[in-house]
Design an enzyme around this catalytic site. Structure first.
Site, PDB file in Angstrom:
ATOM      1  N   ASN A   9      18.064 -46.710 -58.476  1.00 19.44           N
ATOM      2  CA  ASN A   9      19.331 -47.413 -58.689  1.00 19.44           C
ATOM      3  C   ASN A   9      19.958 -46.776 -59.924  1.00 19.44           C
ATOM      4  O   ASN A   9      19.491 -46.988 -61.038  1.00 19.44           O
ATOM      5  CB  ASN A   9      19.076 -48.912 -58.908  1.00 19.44           C
ATOM      6  CG  ASN A   9      20.339 -49.636 -59.343  1.00 19.44           C
ATOM      7  OD1 ASN A   9      21.446 -49.096 -59.253  1.00 19.44           O
ATOM      8  ND2 ASN A   9      20.191 -50.863 -59.816  1.00 19.44           N
ATOM      9  N   LYS A  11      22.843 -47.230 -61.248  1.00 19.44           N
ATOM     10  CA  LYS A  11      23.745 -48.089 -62.031  1.00 19.44           C
ATOM     11  C   LYS A  11      25.032 -47.320 -62.387  1.00 19.44           C
ATOM     12  O   LYS A  11      25.480 -46.494 -61.595  1.00 19.44           O
ATOM     13  CB  LYS A  11      23.012 -48.624 -63.269  1.00 19.44           C
ATOM     14  CG  LYS A  11      21.656 -49.261 -62.888  1.00 19.44           C
ATOM     15  CD  LYS A  11      21.004 -50.026 -63.989  1.00 19.44           C
ATOM     16  CE  LYS A  11      19.717 -50.655 -63.473  1.00 19.44           C
ATOM     17  NZ  LYS A  11      19.070 -51.514 -64.445  1.00 19.44           N
ATOM     18  N   HIS A  96      21.949 -57.712 -57.549  1.00 23.73           N
ATOM     19  CA  HIS A  96      21.276 -57.190 -58.740  1.00 23.73           C
ATOM     20  C   HIS A  96      21.566 -58.128 -59.911  1.00 23.73           C
ATOM     21  O   HIS A  96      22.673 -58.673 -60.015  1.00 23.73           O
ATOM     22  CB  HIS A  96      21.751 -55.766 -59.055  1.00 23.73           C
ATOM     23  CG  HIS A  96      20.866 -55.121 -60.079  1.00 23.73           C
ATOM     24  ND1 HIS A  96      20.990 -55.407 -61.419  1.00 23.73           N
ATOM     25  CD2 HIS A  96      19.818 -54.264 -59.965  1.00 23.73           C
ATOM     26  CE1 HIS A  96      20.051 -54.734 -62.085  1.00 23.73           C
ATOM     27  NE2 HIS A  96      19.330 -54.034 -61.228  1.00 23.73           N
ATOM     28  N   GLU A  98      22.298 -57.626 -62.843  1.00 23.25           N
ATOM     29  CA  GLU A  98      23.470 -57.258 -63.651  1.00 23.25           C
ATOM     30  C   GLU A  98      24.763 -57.747 -62.999  1.00 23.25           C
ATOM     31  O   GLU A  98      25.731 -58.076 -63.687  1.00 23.25           O
ATOM     32  CB  GLU A  98      23.479 -55.742 -63.889  1.00 23.25           C
ATOM     33  CG  GLU A  98      22.377 -55.353 -64.878  1.00 23.25           C
ATOM     34  CD  GLU A  98      21.752 -53.998 -64.675  1.00 23.25           C
ATOM     35  OE1 GLU A  98      22.331 -53.161 -63.962  1.00 23.25           O
ATOM     36  OE2 GLU A  98      20.652 -53.776 -65.216  1.00 23.25           O
ATOM     37  N   GLU A 168      12.764 -58.202 -59.479  1.00 23.98           N
ATOM     38  CA  GLU A 168      13.070 -57.544 -60.743  1.00 23.98           C
ATOM     39  C   GLU A 168      13.164 -58.583 -61.856  1.00 23.98           C
ATOM     40  O   GLU A 168      14.242 -59.174 -62.069  1.00 23.98           O
ATOM     41  CB  GLU A 168      14.403 -56.793 -60.651  1.00 23.98           C
ATOM     42  CG  GLU A 168      14.433 -55.743 -59.567  1.00 23.98           C
ATOM     43  CD  GLU A 168      15.470 -54.660 -59.843  1.00 23.98           C
ATOM     44  OE1 GLU A 168      15.078 -53.495 -59.864  1.00 23.98           O
ATOM     45  OE2 GLU A 168      16.644 -55.000 -60.076  1.00 23.98           O
ATOM     46  N   GLY A 174      15.137 -52.364 -68.057  1.00 27.12           N
ATOM     47  CA  GLY A 174      15.680 -51.532 -69.133  1.00 27.12           C
ATOM     48  C   GLY A 174      15.095 -51.826 -70.507  1.00 27.12           C
ATOM     49  O   GLY A 174      15.615 -51.369 -71.520  1.00 27.12           O
ATOM     50  N   SER A 213      11.564 -51.411 -65.557  1.00 30.84           N
ATOM     51  CA  SER A 213      10.816 -50.448 -66.381  1.00 30.84           C
ATOM     52  C   SER A 213       9.643 -49.816 -65.629  1.00 30.84           C
ATOM     53  O   SER A 213       8.600 -49.534 -66.221  1.00 30.84           O
ATOM     54  CB  SER A 213      10.350 -51.101 -67.680  1.00 30.84           C
ATOM     55  OG  SER A 213      11.475 -51.502 -68.450  1.00 30.84           O
TER      56      SER A 213
HETATM   57  P1  13P Z   1      14.940 -49.971 -65.175  1.00 33.41           P
HETATM   58  O1  13P Z   1      13.953 -49.221 -64.286  1.00 33.41           O
HETATM   59  O2  13P Z   1      15.813 -49.075 -65.962  1.00 33.41           O
HETATM   60  O3  13P Z   1      14.229 -51.022 -65.986  1.00 33.41           O
HETATM   61  O4  13P Z   1      15.928 -50.755 -64.179  1.00 33.41           O
HETATM   62  C1  13P Z   1      15.392 -51.496 -63.145  1.00 33.41           C
HETATM   63  C2  13P Z   1      16.481 -51.943 -62.255  1.00 33.41           C
HETATM   64  O5  13P Z   1      17.317 -52.741 -62.633  1.00 33.41           O
HETATM   65  C3  13P Z   1      16.564 -51.349 -60.925  1.00 33.41           C
HETATM   66  O6  13P Z   1      17.473 -51.996 -60.124  1.00 33.41           O
END
Ligand code: 13P
Length: 255
Positions: A9, A11, A96, A98, A168, A174, A213
């Protein structure tokens, strides 16, 4: 047997150049993995055409990071599932954290996006997971259940025959704070048990990915857990050697 998936992903990251280079770097590992593991990247909508151009004819799959509930019309700024399908997307991430957080997407809104994606031939990747405060309060499974239940209410349990769930934990995204394999396995197992209450066969077949992560170092330990069927990878999917190592970890575990 559930076929594992390793999905990037990206982003809000990338340039035409970096997207081209990443896709070109992932084609060979994806081709090699394809009988055992599905490999995909989900890109910002503006780059999906670039992904398609560079991945066409390979076994690398791709998808979007979101999708609108409408197929067309006066909805400025949105991307319709029909358009995403036309650009070769296999998957659409929906819900997601976010988007739930920064765009106020409710469980019902996410369920509607899930339905729109699926109705138009995309495989929805439903993201679920709790905040740190909810984790500390012991509410993890309660939150995950509510996020899944909204989809069951709108689409029925059978919809998960052609969908992926990505667990997640928000506190792990992150932050470098990965859930341990034991914590993640425990949640994945409880998610599957919850789905089983509605339909055991569907529950057994649905792929549940871990995200948060996940990286080249910890992927193998996560992927060998019984209810973890691969990963949804953020930061590490933007680095070709790291994402390739994660694909290899999934392949080694699938053998
Ligand atoms: P990270 O792997 O950067 O922690 O992000 C995970 C994520 O949100 C994947 O959709």
């Amino acid at each position: 047997m559930r076929k594992p998936v390793v999905m990037g992903n990206w982003k809000l990251n990338g340039t035409k150049k970096s997207v081209t280079e990443l896709v070109q770097a992932f084609v060979a590992p994806a081709n090699q993995a394809a009988t055992l593991v599905d490999v995909a990247v989900c890109a910002p909508a503006v780059f999906i055409g670039t992904v398609e151009f560079n991945a066409a004819g390979s076994r690398l799959q791709w998808g979007s990071e979101d999708c609108d509930v409408h197929t067309q019309g006066a909805f400025t700024g949105e991307n319709s599932p029909v358009m995403l399908k036309e650009f070769g997307c296999t998957y659409a991430i929906v819900g997601h954290s976010e988007r739930r957080q920064y765009h106020n997407e409710s469980n019902e809104c996410v369920a509607a996006k899930f339905k729109a994606a699926q109705d138009n031939g995309l495989t929805p990747v439903l993201c679920i997971g709790e905040t740190e405060a909810e984790y500390d309060a012991g509410k993890t499974i309660e939150v995950c259940k509510a996020e899944i239940q909204a989809v069951i209410d709108l689409c029925g349990i059978e919809a998960f025959n052609n969908a992926i769930i990505a667990y997640e934990p928000i506190w792990a995204i992150g932050t470098g704070k990965t859930a341990t394999p034991e914590i993640a396995q425990n949640v994945h197992h409880q998610i599957r048990e919850f789905l089983k209450e509605a339909n055991a066969e569907v529950a057994q077949g649905v792929r549940i990915l871990y995200g948060g992560s996940c990286n080249a170092k910890n992927a193998a330990g996560l992927f060998c857990q019984e209810d973890i069927d691969g990963g949804l990878i953020g930061g590490a999917s933007l680095k070709a050697p790291d994402f390739t190592a994660i694909i290899e970890a999934a392949v080694a575990n699938a053998k």
